[in-house]
Enzyme design. Structure first.
Site, mmCIF file in Angstrom:
data_model
loop_
_atom_site.group_PDB
_atom_site.id
_atom_site.type_symbol
_atom_site.label_atom_id
_atom_site.label_comp_id
_atom_site.label_asym_id
_atom_site.label_seq_id
_atom_site.Cartn_x
_atom_site.Cartn_y
_atom_site.Cartn_z
ATOM 1 C CG HIS A 72 9.619 54.213 56.407
ATOM 2 N ND1 HIS A 72 8.784 53.317 55.765
ATOM 3 C CD2 HIS A 72 10.812 54.113 55.787
ATOM 4 C CE1 HIS A 72 9.434 52.722 54.790
ATOM 5 N NE2 HIS A 72 10.673 53.183 54.776
ATOM 6 C CG HIS A 76 14.086 53.397 59.175
ATOM 7 N ND1 HIS A 76 14.823 52.347 58.679
ATOM 8 C CD2 HIS A 76 14.050 54.336 58.178
ATOM 9 C CE1 HIS A 76 15.194 52.611 57.427
ATOM 10 N NE2 HIS A 76 14.754 53.819 57.095
ATOM 11 C CG ASP A 222 17.057 53.706 53.539
ATOM 12 O OD1 ASP A 222 16.448 54.078 52.522
ATOM 13 O OD2 ASP A 222 16.500 53.584 54.646
HETATM 14 C C1 LIG Z 1 13.601 48.254 43.565
HETATM 15 O O1 LIG Z 1 12.709 48.696 44.554
HETATM 16 C C2 LIG Z 1 12.436 47.827 45.587
HETATM 17 C C3 LIG Z 1 13.018 46.553 45.683
HETATM 18 C C4 LIG Z 1 12.688 45.736 46.756
HETATM 19 C C5 LIG Z 1 11.797 46.179 47.743
HETATM 20 N N1 LIG Z 1 11.439 45.422 48.867
HETATM 21 C C6 LIG Z 1 11.443 44.056 48.892
HETATM 22 O O2 LIG Z 1 11.825 43.378 47.988
HETATM 23 C C7 LIG Z 1 10.973 43.364 50.155
HETATM 24 C C8 LIG Z 1 9.649 43.858 50.628
HETATM 25 N N2 LIG Z 1 11.889 43.312 51.196
HETATM 26 C C9 LIG Z 1 12.594 44.247 51.871
HETATM 27 N N3 LIG Z 1 12.511 45.609 51.671
HETATM 28 C C10 LIG Z 1 13.316 46.341 52.514
HETATM 29 C C11 LIG Z 1 14.170 45.794 53.462
HETATM 30 C C12 LIG Z 1 14.827 46.872 54.105
HETATM 31 N N4 LIG Z 1 14.373 48.006 53.573
HETATM 32 N N5 LIG Z 1 13.450 47.685 52.625
HETATM 33 C C13 LIG Z 1 12.709 48.658 51.945
HETATM 34 C C14 LIG Z 1 11.799 49.400 52.648
HETATM 35 C C15 LIG Z 1 11.051 50.375 52.014
HETATM 36 C C16 LIG Z 1 11.230 50.618 50.675
HETATM 37 C C17 LIG Z 1 12.150 49.873 49.943
HETATM 38 C C18 LIG Z 1 12.888 48.885 50.591
HETATM 39 C C19 LIG Z 1 13.928 48.079 49.780
HETATM 40 C C20 LIG Z 1 14.229 44.389 53.604
HETATM 41 O O3 LIG Z 1 14.963 43.804 54.417
HETATM 42 N N6 LIG Z 1 13.416 43.664 52.794
HETATM 43 C C21 LIG Z 1 11.240 47.462 47.643
HETATM 44 C C22 LIG Z 1 11.556 48.285 46.584
HETATM 45 ZN ZN LIG Z 2 14.786 54.756 55.174
#
Ligand SMILES: COc1ccc(NC(=O)[C@H](C)Nc2nc3c(cnn3-c3ccccc3C)c(=O)[nH]2)cc1
Ligand SMILES: [Zn+2]
Length: 325
Positions: A72, A76, A222
């Site tokens: 972050h 980004h 994002d």
């Molecule tokens: C519903 O809340 C959520 C759902 C999914 C996730 N993250 C994941 O499933 C995993 C770690 N992967 C992931 N997470 C990602 C990406 C891009 N941004 N991002 C992200 C970064 C920080 C916080 C939340 C997200 C989704 C990505 O390409 N992959 C994080 C929060």
């Molecule tokens: Zn962001």
């Protein structure tokens, strides 16, 4: 940071409008110039009378307020803003939305993670940090990012909105707050369902509809690293996992609850991505594609290729583990 007045070729100006833009091959100073270019290419400077030196000071202060953490960080911020810029051109939003809404979306993208510390809302709340206390556990990070943005805008030499009317500023402030707060992933389903409910008869002249669309577009910008070419996207996943692992290490040290997909002992790159792409990214993009069919080839195909790539990697890893056991 010397913002070299990089002479940007016509070729780069066009490349900047595509989701294939590779942030890794540009210096921070060059990205600052490209951010200025986005404002001028969308005619924001002339329409809202944004003076070049005020935009320069604004962007410089923004640059200063992003932290040097693995994911972050300012790069980004640039990626999210560049994806938003690309979506505006790809979906031809200049012909369907008010320019002030485009200004709100681009400025929200630039500001949306200001002063992120690398520890997510779950950590802020569990560790009872200053931010969790100040914002009563309600999207503490996103509230902070937005407050930092308007603190910067309070300084006259950074206030890119200093020449707009009171009514315009009121609409801009309401829009930026709504868009930045919408980036809290715990609200993902709430916002996606609201968009689904207005989908069948979307009306670009209905402010309630375009307000939801703006939140969807900043959310897509994002989290859509996987829509970029693999050589651009994969390093971003390494950065993200690095930040997640830093947090879960800290949580273990402090005896706080550890989020499973952040635990270095539990997560693998393919496992974190196949679930995320299948259950978060693709459903979100499919909804947006209903409104803008052109996103099928520009966004959905690359993400499906990424899903295949990580699914391949996952089965290869599993086969390897079976051979070892
Ligand atoms: C519903 O809340 C959520 C759902 C999914 C996730 N993250 C994941 O499933 C995993 C770690 N992967 C992931 N997470 C990602 C990406 C891009 N941004 N991002 C992200 C970064 C920080 C916080 C939340 C997200 C989704 C990505 O390409 N992959 C994080 C929060
Ligand atoms: Zn962001």
């Amino acid at each position: 940071l010397q913002m070299r007045s990089l002479e940007v070729s016509e070729e780069v100006r066009q490349y900047l409008k595509t989701p294939t833009f590779d942030n890794w091959s540009w210096e921070d100073a060059e990205m600052m110039v490209l951010l200025q270019l986005m404002f001028s290419d969308l005619d924001f400077n002339s329409i809202f009378n944004i003076e070049a030196d005020v935009l320069h000071h604004f962007l410089f202060e923004i640059y200063r307020r992003y932290n040097n953490i693995p994911f972050h960080n300012f790069k980004h911020c640039f990626c999210v803003t560049q994806m938003m810029f690309g979506l505006i051109w790809l979906t031809d939003l200049r012909s369907t939305m008010d320019t002030i809404d485009l200004l709100i979306m681009l400025t929200s993208a630039i500001c949306h993670d200001l002063d992120h510390t690398g520890y997510n809302n779950a950590y802020q709340i569990n560790a009872r940090t200053e931010l969790a206390l100040r914002y009563n556990d309600i999207s503490p990070l996103e509230n902070h990012h937005c407050a930092v943005a308007f603190k910067i805008l309070e300084r006259d030499e950074c206030n890119i909105f200093r020449n707009v009317s009171m009514d315009q500023f009121k609409r801009i402030r309401e829009g930026i707050i709504r868009c930045i707060l919408a980036t809290d992933m715990t609200r993902h389903n709430e916002i996606l369902n609201k968009f689904k409910s207005i989908q069948p008869c979307f009306d670009f002249s209905n402010k309630d509809h375009t307000d939801v669309l703006m939140m969807i577009l900043i959310k897509v910008s994002d989290i859509s690293n996987e829509a970029r070419p693999m050589e651009v996207a994969e390093p971003w996943l390494d950065c993200l996992l690095q930040e997640f692992f830093n947090q879960s290490d800290m949580e273990k040290l402090e005896g706080l609850p550890v989020t499973p997909f952040m635990d270095r002992d539990k997560v693998t790159k393919p496992s974190s991505q196949t679930g995320f792409i299948r259950f978060v990214l693709l459903p979100l993009f499919m909804e947006l594609k209903n409104l803008f069919p052109c996103l099928e080839q520009h966004i959905i195909h690359p993400v499906q290729k990424a899903l295949d790539y990580y699914t391949e990697m996952e089965t290869a890893l599993e086969r390897e583990n079976q051979n070892q056991n």
